[in-house]
Scaffold this motif. Structure first.
Motif, PDB file in Angstrom:
ATOM      1  N   UNK A   6       0.855  -1.203   0.000  1.00  0.00           N
ATOM      2  CA  UNK A   6       0.000   0.000   0.000  1.00  0.00           C
ATOM      3  C   UNK A   6       0.880   1.238   0.000  1.00  0.00           C
ATOM      4  N   UNK A   7       0.440   2.221  -0.689  1.00  0.00           N
ATOM      5  CA  UNK A   7       1.190   3.485  -0.726  1.00  0.00           C
ATOM      6  C   UNK A   7       0.237   4.625  -0.519  1.00  0.00           C
ATOM      7  N   UNK A   8       0.637   5.656   0.137  1.00  0.00           N
ATOM      8  CA  UNK A   8      -0.317   6.685   0.486  1.00  0.00           C
ATOM      9  C   UNK A   8      -0.503   7.768  -0.571  1.00  0.00           C
ATOM     10  N   UNK A   9       0.542   8.453  -0.879  1.00  0.00           N
ATOM     11  CA  UNK A   9       0.362   9.618  -1.750  1.00  0.00           C
ATOM     12  C   UNK A   9       1.041   9.454  -3.091  1.00  0.00           C
ATOM     13  N   UNK A  97     -13.474   6.802  -5.667  1.00  0.00           N
ATOM     14  CA  UNK A  97     -12.998   8.178  -5.862  1.00  0.00           C
ATOM     15  C   UNK A  97     -11.501   8.227  -5.684  1.00  0.00           C
ATOM     16  N   UNK A  99      -8.714  11.481  -4.510  1.00  0.00           N
ATOM     17  CA  UNK A  99      -8.387  12.902  -4.328  1.00  0.00           C
ATOM     18  C   UNK A  99      -6.923  13.148  -4.655  1.00  0.00           C
ATOM     19  N   UNK A 104      -7.690  13.073 -10.083  1.00  0.00           N
ATOM     20  CA  UNK A 104      -8.866  13.202  -9.220  1.00  0.00           C
ATOM     21  C   UNK A 104     -10.079  12.783 -10.012  1.00  0.00           C
ATOM     22  N   UNK A 105     -10.864  11.884  -9.418  1.00  0.00           N
ATOM     23  CA  UNK A 105     -12.101  11.495 -10.106  1.00  0.00           C
ATOM     24  C   UNK A 105     -13.032  10.845  -9.116  1.00  0.00           C
ATOM     25  N   UNK A 127      -4.362   7.180  -5.100  1.00  0.00           N
ATOM     26  CA  UNK A 127      -4.941   6.305  -4.064  1.00  0.00           C
ATOM     27  C   UNK A 127      -6.437   6.254  -4.297  1.00  0.00           C
ATOM     28  N   UNK A 128      -6.951   5.029  -4.422  1.00  0.00           N
ATOM     29  CA  UNK A 128      -8.369   4.862  -4.667  1.00  0.00           C
ATOM     30  C   UNK A 128      -9.084   4.511  -3.352  1.00  0.00           C
ATOM     31  N   UNK A 129     -10.292   5.081  -3.258  1.00  0.00           N
ATOM     32  CA  UNK A 129     -11.096   4.727  -2.072  1.00  0.00           C
ATOM     33  C   UNK A 129     -12.538   4.591  -2.488  1.00  0.00           C
ATOM     34  N   UNK A 134     -15.203   2.665   3.716  1.00  0.00           N
ATOM     35  CA  UNK A 134     -13.942   3.362   4.023  1.00  0.00           C
ATOM     36  C   UNK A 134     -12.734   2.458   3.957  1.00  0.00           C
ATOM     37  N   UNK A 137      -9.369   0.116  -0.378  1.00  0.00           N
ATOM     38  CA  UNK A 137      -8.167   0.908  -0.690  1.00  0.00           C
ATOM     39  C   UNK A 137      -7.410   0.249  -1.852  1.00  0.00           C
ATOM     40  N   UNK A 139      -4.009   1.164  -4.801  1.00  0.00           N
ATOM     41  CA  UNK A 139      -3.006   2.106  -5.319  1.00  0.00           C
ATOM     42  C   UNK A 139      -2.864   1.923  -6.819  1.00  0.00           C
TER      43      UNK A 139
END
Lengths: 210, 814
Positions: A6-9, A97, A99, A104-105, A127-129, A134, A137, A139
């Motif tokens: 997993x990767x955050x940004x 989505x 961000x 962004x979509x 990063x997809x959510x 919630x 997740x 990447x």
């Protein structure tokens, strides 16, 4: 059990120094990715950038499916300009989505396969959510090169059809401690066709897939 | 009792009752107190425990509420964090939208503060009364904690004010920022917590510059300030549990450290121990009341028990005191069977025994056994009592003293037992005659009675005295025997004669003495008697001298033979030629001389004078025998025969010169010695006559034993023998009696011819009296004798027996 990285940004990709020399011979590069303890790291992205890398057209489409309220696969690596579809195989609806600045979509509540795929036309990390779930997740790592691979459970990534020469090999993983900076390594294919990359992994961030 | 000795060694009790009460009440008091101490301690412990429990429960509630607050805050923050629009605002860095969203959610949960912080805290948005700069520092710390999964209660001090805070990540889906929400810690929170925990709640904060201050409290500002100071001290000592005293209340206090870094927040929860104690106050009060009631009941019970024990002892003690004072009438009543009952009974027995003995002793002391009358001491006491009783209001009194004449003789002749009965009888008669109950009859001497007449004037007193004396007009009957008793009496009156009680009795005795001497029956006291008696006493003294100084004069009265009217005997009589008082008759000094022991000198003088006279007459050719009266004292005197012998040899005379006359009573005083003397005198050849015969009590049988040759009939029978049949009968029988006993009979008191003739016809041997001759000075006897003889011779010739009277009158020479 598979390990999903997993990767955050999303991050700007670092330039990769490529020293091409013996391009004529198509070769295979085996990169083994290990963590601090030498354990194999799954879902690490290994990609090669450089001037000597011939540009190819990206694959037209990729799928990131939602099943069991999870994204599959966890980590997807695509070349810039790739379309990704988000087929929903669950009976519940999802609201996918991102961000992330790279893309962004949002795909508002839907079932089945949305009509239009999402095009990822900018290198970086997305990063997809899911706005409904919630915990969901995924990447998406977008690179400006066709030369990339993802490590398997044994931590091995294979990049094939490489002319011999000297390359800058980048390795990224979503759980990197220095999360937005891929680890770069120079490999001369004439000398060796395999390499081992050590990553500083934040184990806490690792996603354990079922 | 060892215990008692130990405990009350130094204490001295006046009464057993107080001893019992003090001992038992002390013990019960000690037990009660010993009981109260642990109870009091348990109550205190319970109060503490209860306060402690309250504090524990309250703390738990307090924590729950704070956790609830955290949960509320978290809930509110999470809702915001999950909002897609908010996430969108964050990613688009739309500060104003973020701020409005924060305000909105802050308001929803009534939070005091809401903050959004970017993941690196480089972008902080604050909704609330707080500067971004102040918030930034704290938020980064808070976020760091949350990153380390430290999601416990969080408190931070912002801008000098403490807050309870939560931090919630904003995920998209990775964390893109943090929402921090918080409640301010202030009075409002403290009050709310107090309502729920029932404890006093105070929040205290320490600022970075180490200043302690109150953030919120339910106490007064002043108390809160004191508590802050106290807490700071305890805090420095790491002491989180302490007691806090303020004004009149004590609080069990528990400090909870909510936050401690550079700053610190401490919550102090307090339960009032005073209030907890107060809850037990009714219990304590009722306990004390119970103890007091118990104590009172015990004291009452002990009082009655001790009284039950000590009252009879006290009663015995009181009675003993009464016994000491001589009151034996107080009986101690008891119906008890225990030792005290035994003691009481023994005591009563002892009391009765003592009373009986005392009665006996006092009877002996104050009562005459023989008569059953009071004795002299008691009589004087009785007179005194009457005086004391009436005090100044004294009514007139009379004291009469009666004396039995010649009681000694009665005693000797009739025997003591008889005499005692006679005494008792006289007592009875006197008592019976005295009418008033207040009057007293007592035996004040061997043969003397005292009579107290109360409320009596002279007249009535004398009337009573006469009446008493009249008892003896008739002979008294004792054991079938009649006896003629004569009494002499003296009367003294109060206040007429004296104002003094003692003197009253003495005066009565003086009167009696006078009565005795004068043989006058009843004598009322007269102050002159004192002088008279005194004078008589002087007279007696003078009398002793008189015998030596020849002041005495010998008189003789001839005794005439009836047969031939011859005179061969004369009775010697003494007269006193007093240098200043002139001639004194024997009646006036002989009784005193007898009474006071001067009679012997007189007798001796007379014996000698008689001898002289006989010798002198003999020289003139007249042979006369002189009869001398011998008194009791003379008879007792063993020397008398020797003295007479001496006189006989001195004057060369014999028993023909002297004869002796004795009274019946003179023998009776000491019959044995008298008889001895008489026998000796008789052996000496002396003629002895019984004088005053008929007045005494001697029986003829007794007289017969005596060496007596002559009987002189008392003149009281002879004086009126010619007129009184009764007297004549007595005289006649006496004459016959005397003759039967071979005695010569002499009649005294022949005063006329008729008596002379009658006596002569009765065969009386000798006559003596004024009819023949009065007593005469010895010097005149010779002339009288010659004249008498001549007359006698003529009469003899004429045979005229009446002549002696006329001659005697002619010859009355004295």
């Amino acid at each position: 059990m598979m390990i999903k990285t997993v990767k955050r940004y999303p991050y700007l990709l670092c330039g990769l120094l490529f020293v091409g020399s013996s391009y004529a011979f198509a070769q295979e590069l085996n990169v083994t990715v290990q963590d601090q303890q030498g354990k194999p790291v799954q879902d690490a992205i290994v990609y090669i950038e450089g001037s000597n890398v011939k540009t190819a057209k990206p694959k037209v489409e990729q799928d990131i499916i939602q099943k069991g309220r999870q994204f599959h696969p966890l980590v997807t690596v695509v070349q810039t300009g790739t379309n990704i579809k988000f087929p929903n195989q669950d009976r519940v609806k999802h609201h996918v989505y991102s961000f992330s600045p790279a893309k962004k979509f949002e795909l508002k509540l839907y079932s089945g396969v949305p009509a239009t795929p999402v095009i990822f036309d900018q290198a970086g990390t997305v990063v997809l959510g899911c706005n409904i779930h919630d915990r969901m997740l995924a990447y998406v790592y977008i690179v400006d090169t066709p030369l990339f691979a993802k490590t398997n459970a044994q931590g091995l990534a294979v990049i094939s059809d490489l002319p011999s020469g000297q390359y800058k090999v980048n390795t990224w993983h979503y759980a990197l401690k220095n999360e937005n900076t891929p680890v770069a390594q120079t490999v001369n294919l004439a000398e060796k066709t395999s390499a081992t990359v050590k990553l500083d992994i934040n184990a806490a961030v690792l996603v354990i897939e079922k | 009792m060892k215990f008692k000795n130990l405990t009350f060694k130094s204490m001295r009790f006046k009464t057993i009752q107080s001893e019992i009460i003090v001992t038992f009440v002390s013990i019960i008091l000690a037990i009660q107190l010993i009981g109260l101490i642990p109870i009091g301690r348990i109550i205190n412990q319970n109060a503490y425990q209860s306060a402690e429990n309250d504090l524990k429960v309250g703390t738990s509630v307090f924590n729950n509420i704070l956790e609830q607050n955290t949960a509320n805050l978290t809930q509110g923050a999470k809702i915001l964090a999950a909002d897609y629009g908010f996430k969108s605002s964050v990613t688009s860095e739309d500060s104003e939208t973020i701020n409005s969203a924060l305000s909105n959610h802050q308001a929803r949960i009534n939070a005091d503060i809401a903050i959004f912080s970017s993941i690196n805290s480089d972008h902080v948005i604050v909704s609330g009364n707080l500067s971004t700069a102040a918030a930034a520092k704290v938020t980064s710390e808070l976020i760091a904690k949350y990153k380390n999964n430290d999601e416990s209660l969080n408190f931070e001090v912002f801008n000098m004010a403490p807050y309870q805070l939560v931090a919630v990540p904003v995920k998209a889906p990775l964390t893109i920022g943090w929402i921090i929400m918080g409640f301010k810690i202030d009075n409002v929170l403290a009050n709310k917590l107090q309502q729920l925990t029932n404890l006093q709640v105070t929040f205290i904060q320490k600022t970075e510059d180490n200043q302690w201050g109150v953030a919120g409290t339910t106490l007064s500002a002043e108390h809160a300030q004191q508590l802050t100071t106290a807490t700071a001290q305890h805090f420095a000592n790491k002491k989180l549990k302490f007691e806090f005293d303020v004004d009149d209340a004590t609080y069990d206090s528990s400090a909870i450290l909510l936050h401690e870094e550079n700053t610190a927040i401490v919550a102090v929860l307090q339960q009032s121990l005073t209030k907890a104690m107060a809850n037990y106050q009714p219990l304590k009060t009722s306990l004390i009341i119970l103890v007091l009631i118990g104590l009172v009941l015990f004291i009452v019970a002990t009082y009655y028990l001790s009284k039950y024990i000590s009252a009879p002892i006290k009663s015995l003690s009181d009675t003993a005191k009464q016994l000491e004072l001589g009151n034996y009438a107080v009986e101690v009543k008891t119906n008890r069977d225990d030792e005290i009952g035994d003691l009481t009974q023994s005591f009563n027995a002892m009391r009765e025994a003592i009373a009986l003995r005392e009665q006996k002793v006092s009877r002996l002391a104050f009562w005459d056994e023989t008569t059953g009358l009071m004795n002299r001491i008691a009589f004087i006491k009785a007179v005194n009592d009457v005086f004391n009783k009436h005090g100044n209001n004294q009514k007139p009194l009379a004291v009469i003293v009666f004396n039995i004449d010649r009681f000694k003789m009665i005693n000797k002749i009739l025997g003591r037992a008889f005499a005692d009965k006679l005494l008792a009888l006289i007592g009875e008669k006197l008592s019976a005659t005295v009418k008033k109950s207040t009057d007293v009859v007592a035996r004040v001497g061997a043969d003397e009675y005292g009579i107290l007449l109360t409320d009596t004037e002279e007249q009535s007193a004398m009337r009573v005295a006469e009446r008493l004396l009249a008892i003896f007009d008739e002979p008294l009957q004792v054991e079938a025997q009649y006896i003629d008793v004569r009494m002499s009496g003296g009367v003294a009156l109060y206040p007429q004669h004296t104002a003094d009680v003692e003197t009253l009795f003495i005066h009565a005795e003086t009167a009696l003495q006078v009565s005795k001497i004068k043989k006058s029956g009843l004598v009322l006291y007269d102050a002159d008697y004192e002088k008279e008696i005194e004078a008589n006493l002087t007279l007696v003294t003078e009398l002793k001298k008189a015998a030596k100084d020849n002041e005495l004069v010998l008189f003789i009265q001839p005794k005439v033979n009836f047969e031939n009217q011859s005179v061969d005997t004369a009775e010697a009589l003494v007269r006193w030629q007093h240098p200043t008082k002139g001639m004194i008759f024997p009646d006036q000094f002989i009784p005193y001389a007898e009474e006071l022991g001067v009679i012997q000198e007189i007798t001796h003088w007379m014996l000698e004078e008689a001898c002289k006279t006989v010798v002198a007459l003999k020289a003139k050719g007249i042979l006369l025998k002189i009869a001398i009266n011998i008194s009791t004292r003379d008879l007792i005197d063993q020397q008398l025969p020797r003295i007479i012998m001496d006189l006989f040899s001195q004057y060369q005379v014999g028993p023909e010169a002297i004869s002796l006359e004795i009274t019946e009573s003179s023998i009776m005083d000491d019959p044995i010695r008298s008889e001895q003397t008489l026998l000796k005198l008789s052996e000496m050849g002396l003629n002895i006559a019984i004088d005053d015969y008929g007045t005494g009590y001697s029986s003829l049988a007794y007289l017969k034993k005596l060496p007596v040759q002559e009987l002189k009939i008392d003149k009281s029978f002879v004086l009126k023998v010619d007129q009184n049949e009764h007297d004549a009968t007595i005289v006649r029988s006496t004459i016959d009696l005397g003759h039967n006993l071979n005695m010569k009979v002499v009649a005294e008191g022949v005063e006329n011819q008729a008596s002379w003739d009658l006596l002569n016809s009765m065969g009386c041997d000798v006559g003596q009296g004024y009819f023949m001759a009065k007593p005469m000075h010895v010097n005149f006897f010779e002339d009288w004798y010659i004249a008498w003889c001549e007359s006698a011779n003529q009469q003899a010739v004429k045979h005229d027996k009446k002549s002696p009277l006329t001659r005697a009158k002619k010859l009355d020479l004295h």
